[in-house]
Design a protein around this motif. Structure first.
Motif, PDB file in Angstrom:
ATOM      1  N   VAL A 115       0.847  -1.192   0.000  1.00 47.22           N
ATOM      2  CA  VAL A 115       0.000   0.000   0.000  1.00 47.22           C
ATOM      3  C   VAL A 115       0.881   1.239   0.000  1.00 47.22           C
ATOM      4  N   CYS A 116       0.418   2.249  -0.691  1.00 45.52           N
ATOM      5  CA  CYS A 116       1.087   3.548  -0.750  1.00 45.52           C
ATOM      6  C   CYS A 116      -0.043   4.568  -0.786  1.00 45.52           C
ATOM      7  N   ILE A 117      -0.453   4.985   0.408  1.00 44.93           N
ATOM      8  CA  ILE A 117      -1.676   5.763   0.558  1.00 44.93           C
ATOM      9  C   ILE A 117      -1.352   7.156   1.099  1.00 44.93           C
ATOM     10  N   GLY A 118      -1.813   8.161   0.407  1.00 41.36           N
ATOM     11  CA  GLY A 118      -1.560   9.538   0.809  1.00 41.36           C
ATOM     12  C   GLY A 118      -0.843  10.266  -0.305  1.00 41.36           C
ATOM     13  N   ASP A 119      -0.079  11.255   0.044  1.00 44.21           N
ATOM     14  CA  ASP A 119       0.624  12.060  -0.962  1.00 44.21           C
ATOM     15  C   ASP A 119       2.055  11.598  -1.199  1.00 44.21           C
ATOM     16  N   ILE A 120       2.341  10.358  -0.898  1.00 48.07           N
ATOM     17  CA  ILE A 120       3.703   9.837  -1.006  1.00 48.07           C
ATOM     18  C   ILE A 120       4.237   9.978  -2.424  1.00 48.07           C
ATOM     19  N   LEU A 121       3.470   9.551  -3.411  1.00 46.19           N
ATOM     20  CA  LEU A 121       3.953   9.605  -4.796  1.00 46.19           C
ATOM     21  C   LEU A 121       4.240  11.032  -5.240  1.00 46.19           C
ATOM     22  N   THR A 122       3.461  11.990  -4.735  1.00 46.14           N
ATOM     23  CA  THR A 122       3.683  13.383  -5.139  1.00 46.14           C
ATOM     24  C   THR A 122       4.937  13.968  -4.498  1.00 46.14           C
ATOM     25  N   HIS A 123       5.502  13.287  -3.517  1.00 50.37           N
ATOM     26  CA  HIS A 123       6.756  13.740  -2.913  1.00 50.37           C
ATOM     27  C   HIS A 123       7.979  13.286  -3.711  1.00 50.37           C
ATOM     28  N   LEU A 124       7.779  12.370  -4.644  1.00 50.22           N
ATOM     29  CA  LEU A 124       8.908  11.933  -5.468  1.00 50.22           C
ATOM     30  C   LEU A 124       9.250  13.035  -6.461  1.00 50.22           C
ATOM     31  N   PRO A 125      10.538  13.207  -6.770  1.00 53.70           N
ATOM     32  CA  PRO A 125      10.966  14.392  -7.514  1.00 53.70           C
ATOM     33  C   PRO A 125      10.676  14.408  -9.010  1.00 53.70           C
ATOM     34  N   SER A 126      10.311  13.255  -9.603  1.00 55.34           N
ATOM     35  CA  SER A 126      10.129  13.239 -11.054  1.00 55.34           C
ATOM     36  C   SER A 126       9.222  12.082 -11.461  1.00 55.34           C
ATOM     37  N   LYS A 127       8.745  12.148 -12.706  1.00 59.79           N
ATOM     38  CA  LYS A 127       7.947  11.039 -13.242  1.00 59.79           C
ATOM     39  C   LYS A 127       8.791   9.766 -13.305  1.00 59.79           C
ATOM     40  N   GLU A 128      10.077   9.930 -13.571  1.00 58.06           N
ATOM     41  CA  GLU A 128      10.958   8.769 -13.642  1.00 58.06           C
ATOM     42  C   GLU A 128      11.067   8.078 -12.282  1.00 58.06           C
ATOM     43  N   SER A 129      11.132   8.860 -11.221  1.00 53.33           N
ATOM     44  CA  SER A 129      11.226   8.242  -9.894  1.00 53.33           C
ATOM     45  C   SER A 129       9.912   7.550  -9.515  1.00 53.33           C
ATOM     46  N   VAL A 130       8.787   8.071 -10.012  1.00 52.90           N
ATOM     47  CA  VAL A 130       7.507   7.383  -9.789  1.00 52.90           C
ATOM     48  C   VAL A 130       7.515   6.058 -10.550  1.00 52.90           C
ATOM     49  N   SER A 131       7.988   6.080 -11.786  1.00 53.37           N
ATOM     50  CA  SER A 131       8.115   4.836 -12.558  1.00 53.37           C
ATOM     51  C   SER A 131       9.039   3.851 -11.860  1.00 53.37           C
ATOM     52  N   ASP A 132      10.147   4.359 -11.330  1.00 50.89           N
ATOM     53  CA  ASP A 132      11.075   3.493 -10.573  1.00 50.89           C
ATOM     54  C   ASP A 132      10.367   2.869  -9.380  1.00 50.89           C
ATOM     55  N   PHE A 133       9.578   3.680  -8.668  1.00 50.30           N
ATOM     56  CA  PHE A 133       8.844   3.155  -7.518  1.00 50.30           C
ATOM     57  C   PHE A 133       7.887   2.040  -7.949  1.00 50.30           C
ATOM     58  N   PHE A 134       7.169   2.238  -9.054  1.00 51.00           N
ATOM     59  CA  PHE A 134       6.247   1.195  -9.532  1.00 51.00           C
ATOM     60  C   PHE A 134       6.999  -0.101  -9.836  1.00 51.00           C
ATOM     61  N   ARG A 135       8.179   0.018 -10.430  1.00 49.43           N
ATOM     62  CA  ARG A 135       8.998  -1.160 -10.725  1.00 49.43           C
ATOM     63  C   ARG A 135       9.421  -1.852  -9.429  1.00 49.43           C
ATOM     64  N   ILE A 136       9.829  -1.057  -8.457  1.00 45.54           N
ATOM     65  CA  ILE A 136      10.231  -1.600  -7.154  1.00 45.54           C
ATOM     66  C   ILE A 136       9.061  -2.343  -6.521  1.00 45.54           C
ATOM     67  N   ALA A 137       7.907  -1.697  -6.472  1.00 46.91           N
ATOM     68  CA  ALA A 137       6.731  -2.328  -5.858  1.00 46.91           C
ATOM     69  C   ALA A 137       6.381  -3.620  -6.588  1.00 46.91           C
ATOM     70  N   TYR A 138       6.392  -3.592  -7.898  1.00 53.20           N
ATOM     71  CA  TYR A 138       6.081  -4.783  -8.685  1.00 53.20           C
ATOM     72  C   TYR A 138       7.050  -5.916  -8.363  1.00 53.20           C
ATOM     73  N   ASP A 139       8.325  -5.592  -8.307  1.00 58.61           N
ATOM     74  CA  ASP A 139       9.345  -6.618  -8.032  1.00 58.61           C
ATOM     75  C   ASP A 139       9.211  -7.224  -6.640  1.00 58.61           C
ATOM     76  N   LEU A 140       8.644  -6.474  -5.699  1.00 66.16           N
ATOM     77  CA  LEU A 140       8.505  -6.967  -4.329  1.00 66.16           C
ATOM     78  C   LEU A 140       7.245  -7.801  -4.111  1.00 66.16           C
ATOM     79  N   LEU A 141       6.307  -7.723  -5.050  1.00 64.04           N
ATOM     80  CA  LEU A 141       5.056  -8.458  -4.895  1.00 64.04           C
ATOM     81  C   LEU A 141       5.209  -9.913  -5.309  1.00 64.04           C
ATOM     82  N   GLU A 142       4.529 -10.780  -4.564  1.00 64.14           N
ATOM     83  CA  GLU A 142       4.464 -12.181  -4.966  1.00 64.14           C
ATOM     84  C   GLU A 142       3.510 -12.296  -6.149  1.00 64.14           C
ATOM     85  N   PRO A 143       3.513 -13.427  -6.868  1.00 59.22           N
ATOM     86  CA  PRO A 143       2.551 -13.595  -7.962  1.00 59.22           C
ATOM     87  C   PRO A 143       1.122 -13.357  -7.457  1.00 59.22           C
TER      88      PRO A 143
END
Length: 174
Positions: A115-143
């Motif tokens: 979960v990432c609830i609140g304004d967390i994503l808007t605190h990231l400095p760029s669209k690229e860092s948001v994309s990086d975060f999505f990749r990180i979250a995806y990699d950490l999830l089980e199938p």
């Protein structure tokens, strides 16, 4: 990395007032618990969940009460200390880190829920860092794992009373 201005803002001002602004802590936890239950969010496999940018723990404690094994990640120690003080069962694993530094918490994966609830994503400095975060979250999830996101829409200017963010207030009579 989270925008340094956001880190400074939390460190110098917001963290000390965050829970007060949100209102009654237990009511916030209950609100999140009700939302999770309404959407049938409960452990289904590993029971492992991660709360990115957990703040004082409104979602984390709700998830823990649903029997998830919760790991939380936030950069602000003050908010993490608040969470620890509210975690009566001491069941939540607390990690102080930037959410885009998975080397500090990926050893806890895989997670069935993130979960990432609140304004967390808007605190990231760029669209690229948001994309990086999505990749990180995806990699950490089980199938078949799930990622729950929420954030305010800043693409349209708010008008009228919608432009105000309600906060807690105390009125005293003299």
């Amino acid at each position: 990395m989270t925008d340094n201005s956001a880190k400074r803002h939390y460190q110098n001002l917001l963290a000390k007032h965050y829970s007060w602004m949100a209102g009654d802590f237990n009511r916030q936890v209950e609100k999140n618990l009700n939302w999770f239950e309404k959407h049938n969010i409960h452990p289904k496999s590993s029971k492992n969940a991660i709360d990115f940018g957990c703040g004082p723990g409104f979602q984390s404690i709700a998830l823990s009460s649903l029997s998830f094994n919760v790991t939380v990640v936030d950069f602000n120690q003050h908010l993490l200390d608040e969470l620890k003080s509210q975690d009566e069962n001491e069941a939540i694993e607390v990690i102080q880190s930037d959410i885009v530094k998975p080397e500090n918490y990926s050893h806890k994966a895989p997670f069935e829920l993130a979960v990432c609830i609140g304004d967390i994503l808007t605190h990231l400095p760029s669209k690229e860092s948001v994309s990086d975060f999505f990749r990180i979250a995806y990699d950490l999830l089980e199938p078949n794992g799930n990622l729950i996101l929420s954030f305010r829409d800043f693409s349209v200017a708010l008008t009228g009373v919608d432009r105000f963010i309600p906060v807690q207030t105390t009125i005293t009579k003299s």
